[in-house]
Write a protein that holds these residues in place. Structure first.
Motif, short mmCIF file in Angstrom:
data_model
loop_
_atom_site.label_atom_id
_atom_site.label_comp_id
_atom_site.label_asym_id
_atom_site.label_seq_id
_atom_site.Cartn_x
_atom_site.Cartn_y
_atom_site.Cartn_z
N PHE A 20 0.85 -1.19 0.00
CA PHE A 20 0.00 0.00 0.00
C PHE A 20 0.88 1.24 0.00
O PHE A 20 1.07 1.87 1.02
CB PHE A 20 -0.93 0.01 1.21
CG PHE A 20 -2.03 -0.99 1.15
CD1 PHE A 20 -3.28 -0.62 0.69
CD2 PHE A 20 -1.82 -2.31 1.52
CE1 PHE A 20 -4.32 -1.53 0.63
CE2 PHE A 20 -2.85 -3.23 1.46
CZ PHE A 20 -4.10 -2.84 1.01
N GLN A 21 1.42 1.56 -1.14
CA GLN A 21 2.27 2.74 -1.23
C GLN A 21 1.45 3.90 -1.76
O GLN A 21 0.56 3.73 -2.58
CB GLN A 21 3.46 2.45 -2.13
CG GLN A 21 4.35 1.37 -1.52
CD GLN A 21 5.62 1.17 -2.30
OE1 GLN A 21 5.94 1.92 -3.20
NE2 GLN A 21 6.36 0.15 -1.93
N SER B 102 -16.70 -6.46 -4.82
CA SER B 102 -15.97 -7.21 -3.80
C SER B 102 -14.78 -7.82 -4.50
O SER B 102 -14.94 -8.46 -5.54
CB SER B 102 -16.87 -8.30 -3.20
OG SER B 102 -16.15 -9.05 -2.25
N VAL B 103 -13.59 -7.56 -3.99
CA VAL B 103 -12.38 -8.05 -4.65
C VAL B 103 -11.50 -8.78 -3.66
O VAL B 103 -11.56 -8.53 -2.45
CB VAL B 103 -11.59 -6.88 -5.31
CG1 VAL B 103 -12.43 -6.19 -6.37
CG2 VAL B 103 -11.09 -5.90 -4.29
N ILE C 74 -6.77 -5.10 -3.54
CA ILE C 74 -7.18 -3.85 -2.86
C ILE C 74 -6.21 -2.69 -3.14
O ILE C 74 -6.65 -1.59 -3.48
CB ILE C 74 -7.37 -4.07 -1.35
CG1 ILE C 74 -8.52 -5.04 -1.09
CG2 ILE C 74 -7.57 -2.75 -0.62
CD1 ILE C 74 -9.89 -4.53 -1.45
N PRO C 75 -4.88 -2.87 -3.03
CA PRO C 75 -3.99 -1.71 -3.26
C PRO C 75 -4.21 -1.07 -4.63
O PRO C 75 -4.30 0.15 -4.73
CB PRO C 75 -2.59 -2.31 -3.13
CG PRO C 75 -2.77 -3.50 -2.26
CD PRO C 75 -4.12 -4.06 -2.61
N GLY C 76 -4.31 -1.88 -5.66
CA GLY C 76 -4.51 -1.35 -7.00
C GLY C 76 -5.85 -0.64 -7.14
O GLY C 76 -5.94 0.41 -7.79
N LEU D 147 -7.59 0.82 -4.71
CA LEU D 147 -7.54 2.08 -3.97
C LEU D 147 -6.78 3.16 -4.75
O LEU D 147 -7.16 4.33 -4.72
CB LEU D 147 -6.89 1.88 -2.60
CG LEU D 147 -7.69 1.07 -1.59
CD1 LEU D 147 -6.88 0.91 -0.30
CD2 LEU D 147 -9.03 1.71 -1.31
N ALA D 148 -5.73 2.75 -5.44
CA ALA D 148 -4.91 3.71 -6.18
C ALA D 148 -5.69 4.39 -7.30
O ALA D 148 -5.28 5.45 -7.77
CB ALA D 148 -3.68 3.00 -6.75
N GLY D 149 -6.81 3.82 -7.70
CA GLY D 149 -7.61 4.42 -8.77
C GLY D 149 -8.61 5.44 -8.28
O GLY D 149 -9.50 5.83 -9.03
N HIS D 150 -8.48 5.87 -7.03
CA HIS D 150 -9.43 6.83 -6.47
C HIS D 150 -8.71 8.06 -5.95
O HIS D 150 -7.51 8.02 -5.67
CB HIS D 150 -10.22 6.15 -5.33
CG HIS D 150 -11.09 5.06 -5.83
ND1 HIS D 150 -10.64 3.78 -6.03
CD2 HIS D 150 -12.40 5.06 -6.20
CE1 HIS D 150 -11.62 3.04 -6.50
NE2 HIS D 150 -12.70 3.78 -6.61
N ASP D 151 -9.47 9.13 -5.82
CA ASP D 151 -8.90 10.39 -5.34
C ASP D 151 -8.89 10.47 -3.82
O ASP D 151 -8.02 11.11 -3.24
CB ASP D 151 -9.69 11.58 -5.91
CG ASP D 151 -9.63 11.59 -7.43
OD1 ASP D 151 -8.53 11.64 -7.99
OD2 ASP D 151 -10.71 11.52 -8.06
N ALA D 152 -9.89 9.86 -3.17
CA ALA D 152 -9.97 9.93 -1.71
C ALA D 152 -10.88 8.82 -1.20
O ALA D 152 -11.71 8.28 -1.95
CB ALA D 152 -10.53 11.28 -1.27
N GLY D 153 -10.70 8.48 0.06
CA GLY D 153 -11.53 7.47 0.70
C GLY D 153 -12.48 8.11 1.69
O GLY D 153 -12.20 9.17 2.25
N LEU D 154 -13.63 7.47 1.87
CA LEU D 154 -14.62 7.92 2.85
C LEU D 154 -14.89 6.80 3.83
O LEU D 154 -15.03 5.65 3.43
CB LEU D 154 -15.96 8.25 2.15
CG LEU D 154 -15.98 9.40 1.18
CD1 LEU D 154 -17.34 9.49 0.52
CD2 LEU D 154 -15.65 10.70 1.87
#
Length: 193
Positions: free
Chosen positions: A99-100, A174-175, A180-182, A184-191
């Motif tokens: 998770f970089q 669901s993945v 998951i790391p990949g 997440l990297a495709g998003h601008d922010a998490g909620l």
């Protein structure tokens, strides 16, 4: 023992077994119950749980915290401070090699890509994330919410529709953990609420 309940069990069992008590703090449970709206601050349940929490910390022979901030708070507790109980930090179970931090490429249409990841229901309030996205849309912000969860798809769809979030403004998937790391990297922010 790990977690509040495990710590309480260890508090009772360690003296019987003449064993050391090493408490693995995963949060400050009594205050989390207040923050989650389960208890009221200062209620009998909250006060009793705080008292038990203080006993756990003051009797522990060693304590594991999940963050430096938690470590500072724990070390400031009178029982821990007077006993000079060792407190170490073992960060949450994130594999930092996987998770970089990477800056996501912007969506071609400028849409703000938000992600909600994890459980849904109970204290995990997806509806609040959906309301935020709906408010952004109503104020002219191009936004899309991706929900990545192992929770039941029908329940997630029901929550998102119930808030009034338009169908095209969200997706659910669901993945496997390794993806998951990949994702997440495709998003601008998490909620997360």
């Amino acid at each position: 023992p790990r977690t509040y309940v495990g710590g309480l069990i260890g508090l009772m069992v360690a003296p019987v077994l003449r064993a050391k008590l090493v408490y693995h703090n995963e949060g400050f449970y009594p205050d989390e119950q207040v923050d989650g709206g389960v208890w009221k601050a200062g209620s009998p349940q909250h006060r009793a749980a705080k008292n038990l929490e203080r006993k756990m910390y003051s009797r522990a022979d060693g304590i594991i915290a999940l963050s430096r901030r938690a470590k500072r708070e724990i070390e400031g507790m009178s029982g821990v401070e007077s006993k000079q109980t060792p407190v170490i930090v073992v960060p949450s179970c994130v594999d930092l090699d996987r998770f970089q931090m990477r800056r996501a490429a912007k969506a071609p249409d400028g849409t703000l890509r938000l992600v909600y990841i994890g459980s849904v229901g109970g204290r995990y309030e997806l509806d609040k994330a959906a309301r935020l996205v709906k408010a952004a849309l109503e104020n002219g912000v191009g936004v899309h919410l991706s929900v990545i969860s192992g929770s039941e798809r029908g329940m997630i769809d029901c929550i998102l529709r119930g808030v009034g979030l338009p169908e095209g403004a969200w997706s659910v998937d669901s993945v496997p953990h390794r993806q998951i790391p990949g994702r997440l990297a495709g998003h601008d922010a998490g909620l997360f609420f």
